[in-house]
Structures are given as structure tokens and as C-alpha cells.
Design an enzyme around this catalytic site. Structure first.
Site, PDB file in Angstrom:
ATOM      1  CB  SER A 159       3.898   2.523   0.882  1.00 60.06           C
ATOM      2  OG  SER A 159       4.380   1.518   1.741  1.00 60.06           O
ATOM      3  CE1 TYR A 182       4.064  -5.009   0.964  1.00 61.09           C
ATOM      4  CE2 TYR A 182       4.824  -3.134   2.241  1.00 61.09           C
ATOM      5  CZ  TYR A 182       4.953  -3.987   1.157  1.00 61.09           C
ATOM      6  OH  TYR A 182       5.981  -3.790   0.263  1.00 61.09           O
ATOM      7  CB  THR A 208       1.528  -5.591  -2.138  1.00 57.85           C
ATOM      8  OG1 THR A 208       1.353  -4.240  -2.580  1.00 57.85           O
ATOM      9  CG2 THR A 208       2.844  -6.128  -2.680  1.00 57.85           C
ATOM     10  CE  LYS A 279       2.961  -2.187  -6.383  1.00 60.45           C
ATOM     11  NZ  LYS A 279       4.112  -2.743  -5.698  1.00 60.45           N
ATOM     12  CG  HIS A 303       7.604  -5.483  -4.173  1.00 61.27           C
ATOM     13  ND1 HIS A 303       6.484  -5.867  -3.496  1.00 61.27           N
ATOM     14  CD2 HIS A 303       8.158  -4.493  -3.416  1.00 61.27           C
ATOM     15  CE1 HIS A 303       6.363  -5.169  -2.384  1.00 61.27           C
ATOM     16  NE2 HIS A 303       7.371  -4.319  -2.309  1.00 61.27           N
TER      17      HIS A 303
END
Ligand SMILES: Cc1cc2nc3c(=O)[nH]c(=O)nc-3n(C[C@H](O)[C@H](O)[C@H](O)COP(=O)(O)O)c2cc1C
Length: 406
Positions: A159, A182, A208, A279, A303
Site C-alpha cells: 500500500s 494513491y 487505485t 485497481k 476496495h
């Protein structure tokens, strides 16, 4: 934070004992041996607790075990969906509406779970989803997850809001992880972050795209309100604020630009040699656009129900995305996978790989690396068994004909 049991003037009740043991087992300052002792003691008091990771019979056993050791605010952060948590529940429930249709008298004595991903052979289709802030669940956080993924030979997606840096995780994993992006609000920060990730050797960038406009997470907020601990040592800007996120060191820390469009895919592709996955793609329309825009792969995801309410379950979105991608790029999926049969149903619908999120976080919370390993072992064993019982000993034999929508 005090080490005194919650009830020190009255005889301890089962609840107060459990609360104290939860505090000890969840502590990030005590040694693993003391934490393990607390786990064992909790197990002797509470049927939901496990004395060791090996005692777990199913993945869901870890949810109950983790619940005992994770403090309420952190539990809320993990367990939350959005609003009434309906998307989260839909992901899990949808598998019950898909039946399996077995074939008999097939030689299944040599199961082969392997799949090909970007020219590499994965031993199983199972991968580890990006989950942020893993030190909220165990002191070793992402490093413990990486060691487990390495020991069990699974691909790990790290992440952006990891609590250990990509460089540290790469050392524990023995290879650079796939990296979940992100996107920072400012493009020049995206450039810096992507360069750092590329320099770390990550082969795949997973952007994402399902959380670009914010969300409402009451379950997380309720958990935080129940939490009476003093959190200032980790949350230096006050409870509820992010803890240290090393990948945003030197950056302003804000991310998910709501103005992002397909043009950003092109910008990202020009920026990096890494393969680019999206994603959070859940429709045929977007899958077609992704192919047209040169994306290298898709993850059908919502998510884990943490972004938008009343979405369809990911397993229900998968067939149309696979159909639209029409074999030109691989399609992966995550959301609600708790059993080998769930994974089988995704493979039958054309998924190349299946990601797990909360299940390994439960394992991590309860037993660190060992817990993550056991979760991965259970899922692999259950998938192996399902494939054999279904008369499809290799992944390529698992076709849509093996599932029926009830
Ligand atoms: C606590 C938590 C944190 C997460 N953090 C991220 C993240 O930082 N980036 C991301 O793309 N997805 C994140 N996810 C979503 C997961 O990558 C994945 O899509 C989801 O957990 C899959 O559903 P499952 O939990 O039902 O297995 C997070 C999920 C959880 C539960």
C-alpha cells in the site's frame, strides 16, 4: 497507557480479563513472547481465541481471534465499509448464490494451481492485497506480511500508506513488491513517488482509482469513539490522524486527485517503465477504456466495500470485465474471498489471480507472520481440495461451465 488491568478493585470479570489480555496481546511495546502468552491465556478463557495459528481450521477463525487483540479504533479501521457496510457484505454474500458443478472420474492426483502472470509463474493464483497502516495490527506490520508472503511464495502488493517503506519491505520480501499507488494531488509529487518506487525495483504499479472522491465510514468512527486509549504516541497530530507514512516523506501527504481522468493513465505510462494496473475497475465500459488506453492489467475491486455504498459484489462484476478485456490483458479480482471455493468461482469466471485483504490482516493481528502464513496455507489447501473435488486439477481446466448462478 496503563498496564493496570481495567478492573483492579473488583474481582475480574470475564470481560475485564479479556480486555486486559487484549491490551497485552495487542501491545506494540511488549515482546512477542509476552504477546504469545497473552494469546494463550485468552484462548483458555475464550472459545473464540486461538492458542496458536496452527489451531485455526478456517480463515474465519482468525477474525474472531483478531477481534480479541485489536483495539476498538484499529478494529473499526479494518472492519469498516462505507455507510451501512452493504458493499462489504455483498462481496461476501454473493459467493453463496453461485453453485459448483463438479465433473467425476477425472484423474486429479496431480493438482497444479499455477498461473502465468506477466511471463512469471505463480504457484497459486492467490496474492496479497495492499492494506494500509499495518502497524495498527502488529508491531512488525508490513514486514511480517512480507516475510509470510516470501515464505509462502505469494506476490504482495504494498500500500502507498504502508507504515514501513518500500525499501524495507523489499528486503523482507526478498524482492521488490508490486506497489499500489494513491496518486498525490500534485503531479510533481506523483513523479517523485513513482521514481522512488521504480528505483526500489518494483515491477508493477497498481493505481487505485475507486477512491478519488472521498468516503463516509461510520463503522470506523464508532470504533474510534469507543477507544479510550491515549493514542498521542503514534498519532502525533491527534487520534484519527494518520500515523507516519514513510512513502510520503518529503511530500505534502495529500492524495487521490478528484480531477483525475483517463488522460492520467497516459501520463503515468509516459512516466514509468513499470507495468500499470488499475485497481477498482468494475464495468465493461471502463475495462474497454483501460485496454484502449494501454493499461497492462485490471483488478476488479471495490476496495473491500470501503469506497462506495450499494455496489455490486466484485464476483458479480468479474464476468463482464473479463469479457470486455477479451484476453488482451489479465484481470484480477479481490473482495470478500474467505474460502477456497470463493477463489475457485473467480477462476471459473476468468480471473487470473485473486487477492485477499482482511483475512491476512486477521492472521497478522492475532499471530504476526505466522498468522499470515497460516491464512495463506489454508486458502491454498482449500483451493487444491476444491479443484480436485471438481474434477479440474489444473487452473486452465476451470471454466465457466463449472459454476451455476443460483
Ligand atoms: C484495513 C484496510 C486497508 C486497506 N488499504 C488499502 C490501501 O491502502 N490501498 C488500496 O488500494 N486498497 C486498500 N484496501 C483494500 C484492499 O486492497 C482490498 O481491495 C480489499 O481489502 C479486498 O477485500 P477483503 O478485505 O474483503 O479481502 C484496504 C483494505 C483494508 C481492509
Amino acid at each position: 497507557m496503563s498496564l493496570i488491568p481495567p478492573s483492579d478493585t473488583h474481582p475480574p470479570t470475564a470481560a475485564s480479563r479479556r480486555e486486559f489480555l487484549r491490551f497485552v496481546a495487542a501491545s506494540t511495546v511488549l515482546t512477542p513472547a509476552v504477546r504469545a502468552w497473552a494469546q494463550q491465556l485468552a484462548a483458555s478463557h475464550d472459545p473464540a481465541a486461538l492458542a496458536s495459528a496452527a489451531d485455526a481450521l478456517q480463515v474465519m477463525d482468525f477474525e474472531a481471534a483478531a477481534r480479541l487483540v485489536v483495539p476498538p479504533a484499529h478494529w473499526g479501521y479494518m472492519a469498516t465499509g462505507v455507510e451501512d457496510d452493504l458493499t462489504l457484505k455483498a462481496n461476501v454474500e454473493a459467493f453463496k448464490r453461485i453453485g459448483l458443478k463438479p465433473r467425476r472420474l477425472v484423474d486429479v492426483s496431480h493438482p497444479d494451481l499455477s498461473v502465468d502472470v506477466f511471463g512469471a509463474k505463480w504457484e497459486t493464483p492467490i496474492f496479497v492485497c495492499p492494506v494500509g497502516s499495518q502497524r495498527a495490527f502488529h508491531a512488525q506490520g508490513e514486514l511480517a506480511t512480507a516475510r509470510a508472503a516470501r515464505a509462502k511464495r505469494h506476490t504482495m502488493i504494498l500500500s502507498s500508506v504502508t507504515t514501513y517503506s518500500v525499501e524495507e519491505v523489499a528486503r523482507s520480501l526478498g524482492t521488490p513488491p508490486w506497489y499500489q499507488l494513491y496518486m498525490p494531488l500534485e503531479w510533481n509529487e506523483t513523479e517523485k513517488l513513482v521514481k522512488r518506487v521504480e528505483d526500489a525495483g518494483c515491477p508493477v504499479l497498481v493505481w487505485t482509482v475507486d477512491l478519488l472522491a472521498g468516503r463516509n465510514t461510520p463503522t470506523a468512527t464508532r470504533g474510534a469513539r469507543q477507544d479510550t486509549r491515549n493514542c498521542a504516541s503514534c498519532h502525533v497530530n491527534g487520534p484519527g490522524t494518520p500515523i507516519h507514512r514513510p512513502m510520503f516523506d518529503g511530500l505534502d501527504g495529500r492524495y487521490n486527485p478528484p480531477q483525475a481522468t483517463w488522460a492520467y493513465v497516459d501520463r503515468l505510462k509516459k512516466l514509468t517503465r513499470m507495468k500499470l494496473l488499475l485497481k477498482g475497475i468494475d464495468s465493461a465500459e471502463d475495462a474497454r477504456l483501460a485496454v484502449e488506453n494501454g493499461v497492462d492489467g485490471l483488478i476488479v475491486s471495490n476496495h473491500g466495500g470501503r469506497a462506495s455504498e450499494t455496489l455490486r459484489a466484485t464476483i458479480d462484476c468479474l464476468p463482464e470485465v473479463v469479457d470486455a478485456a477479451s484476453g488482451r490483458i489479465p484481470v484480477f479480482v479481490d473482495g470478500g474471498f474467505r474460502h477456497g471455493t470463493d477463489i475457485y468461482k473467480a477462476l471459473a469466471s476468468g480471473a487470473r489471480g485473486v487477492g485477499i485483504g482482511r483475512p491476512y490482516i486477521w492472521g497478522l493481528s492475532a499471530f504476526g507472520q505466522e498468522g499470515v502464513e497460516r491464512v495463506l496455507d489454508i486458502l491454498r489447501a482449500e483451493l487444491t481440495l476444491t479443484m480436485a473435488q471438481m474434477g479440474t486439477p489444473s487452473v486452465k481446466e476451470i471454466t465457466p461451465a463449472r459454476v451455476v448462478h443460483l
